[in-house]
Design a protein around this motif. Structure first.
Motif, short mmCIF file in Angstrom:
data_model
loop_
_atom_site.label_atom_id
_atom_site.label_comp_id
_atom_site.label_asym_id
_atom_site.label_seq_id
_atom_site.Cartn_x
_atom_site.Cartn_y
_atom_site.Cartn_z
N ARG A 96 -1.80 18.29 11.21
CA ARG A 96 -1.88 17.25 10.17
C ARG A 96 -0.52 16.63 9.91
O ARG A 96 -0.40 15.42 9.74
CB ARG A 96 -2.45 17.84 8.88
CG ARG A 96 -3.94 18.10 8.92
CD ARG A 96 -4.54 18.34 7.55
NE ARG A 96 -3.89 19.39 6.78
CZ ARG A 96 -4.15 20.68 6.87
NH1 ARG A 96 -5.06 21.12 7.72
NH2 ARG A 96 -3.50 21.56 6.11
N LEU A 97 0.53 17.46 9.85
CA LEU A 97 1.87 16.96 9.57
C LEU A 97 2.39 16.08 10.71
O LEU A 97 2.98 15.02 10.47
CB LEU A 97 2.82 18.11 9.29
CG LEU A 97 2.49 18.98 8.07
CD1 LEU A 97 3.47 20.13 7.95
CD2 LEU A 97 2.43 18.16 6.80
N VAL A 98 2.16 16.49 11.94
CA VAL A 98 2.59 15.69 13.09
C VAL A 98 1.84 14.35 13.09
O VAL A 98 2.45 13.30 13.32
CB VAL A 98 2.39 16.46 14.41
CG1 VAL A 98 2.53 15.55 15.62
CG2 VAL A 98 3.38 17.62 14.50
N GLY A 155 3.39 7.24 10.37
CA GLY A 155 4.38 6.64 9.48
C GLY A 155 4.21 7.04 8.03
O GLY A 155 5.00 6.63 7.17
N GLU A 156 3.19 7.86 7.71
CA GLU A 156 2.98 8.30 6.33
C GLU A 156 4.02 9.34 5.90
O GLU A 156 4.38 9.39 4.73
CB GLU A 156 1.59 8.92 6.18
CG GLU A 156 0.45 7.96 6.40
CD GLU A 156 -0.88 8.69 6.42
OE1 GLU A 156 -1.22 9.33 5.40
OE2 GLU A 156 -1.56 8.63 7.46
N LYS A 157 4.46 10.16 6.83
CA LYS A 157 5.40 11.23 6.52
C LYS A 157 6.80 10.82 6.96
O LYS A 157 7.05 10.68 8.15
CB LYS A 157 4.99 12.53 7.21
CG LYS A 157 5.88 13.72 6.88
CD LYS A 157 5.29 15.01 7.42
CE LYS A 157 6.09 16.22 7.01
NZ LYS A 157 6.13 16.44 5.56
N VAL A 158 7.69 10.64 5.97
CA VAL A 158 9.08 10.26 6.26
C VAL A 158 10.06 11.22 5.61
O VAL A 158 11.26 10.98 5.59
CB VAL A 158 9.37 8.81 5.83
CG1 VAL A 158 8.55 7.82 6.66
CG2 VAL A 158 9.13 8.61 4.34
N GLU A 183 6.42 12.79 1.63
CA GLU A 183 6.05 13.83 2.59
C GLU A 183 4.73 13.49 3.28
O GLU A 183 4.38 14.12 4.27
CB GLU A 183 5.99 15.20 1.91
CG GLU A 183 7.38 15.74 1.65
CD GLU A 183 7.50 17.22 1.86
OE1 GLU A 183 6.56 17.87 2.34
OE2 GLU A 183 8.57 17.75 1.53
N GLY A 184 4.00 12.51 2.76
CA GLY A 184 2.82 12.01 3.45
C GLY A 184 1.67 12.98 3.57
O GLY A 184 0.86 12.88 4.48
#
Length: 141
Positions: A21-23, A29-32, A89-90
């Protein structure tokens, strides 16, 4: 894959559904941003990443899927995490409390306690974390 020098791995969580999920959030582009325990860096005798460092995002199958560049690194107490960081953190958290609940569950989990060599490890407001911001500079594969 292009001929390039080997990059340090950028590992999110442990292999499995959470890492997947994190990858996916990084690739979308949600997790920066991401958060780690300073204690984990110390346990692994690992230096904090310098701004500008590039790393390879690794999926649960051990494949390099993207290159990210660190844009900011801050060490701060867990109790000082901002809503902006939690949102960036998305992971879908809409409050610092929700972000913290999910992170405490992870940090108090068996895998993390084993990685830290402390079966009783817990966090509190004063636990130091490493808050990193990054950007995707290249998608691989």
């Amino acid at each position: 894959m292009e001929n390039r020098e080997s990059l340090k791995p950028f590992l999110l969580a442990f292999p499995g559904p959470l890492r997947d999920r994190l990858v996916a959030a990084v690739l979308s582009g949600e997790k920066v941003s991401t958060s780690g325990l300073l204690a984990e860096y110390e346990a692994e005798r690992e230096e904090l990443p310098p701004v500008g460092e590039r790393s390879a995002v690794i999926d649960s199958d051990g494949r390099e899927v993207a290159v990210v560049e660190v844009t900011e690194v801050r060490v701060l107490p867990l109790g000082a995490v901002s809503l902006r960081h939690a949102l960036d953190e998305g992971e879908g958290h809409t409050s610092v409390a929700g972000w913290r609940e999910a992170h405490e569950a992870f940090w108090h989990g068996e895998e993390m306690r084993e990685a830290l060599g402390d079966p009783e490890f817990t966090v509190d407001d004063d636990t130091m974390i490493v808050a990193e911001r990054f950007r995707v500079v290249e998608r691989l594969g």
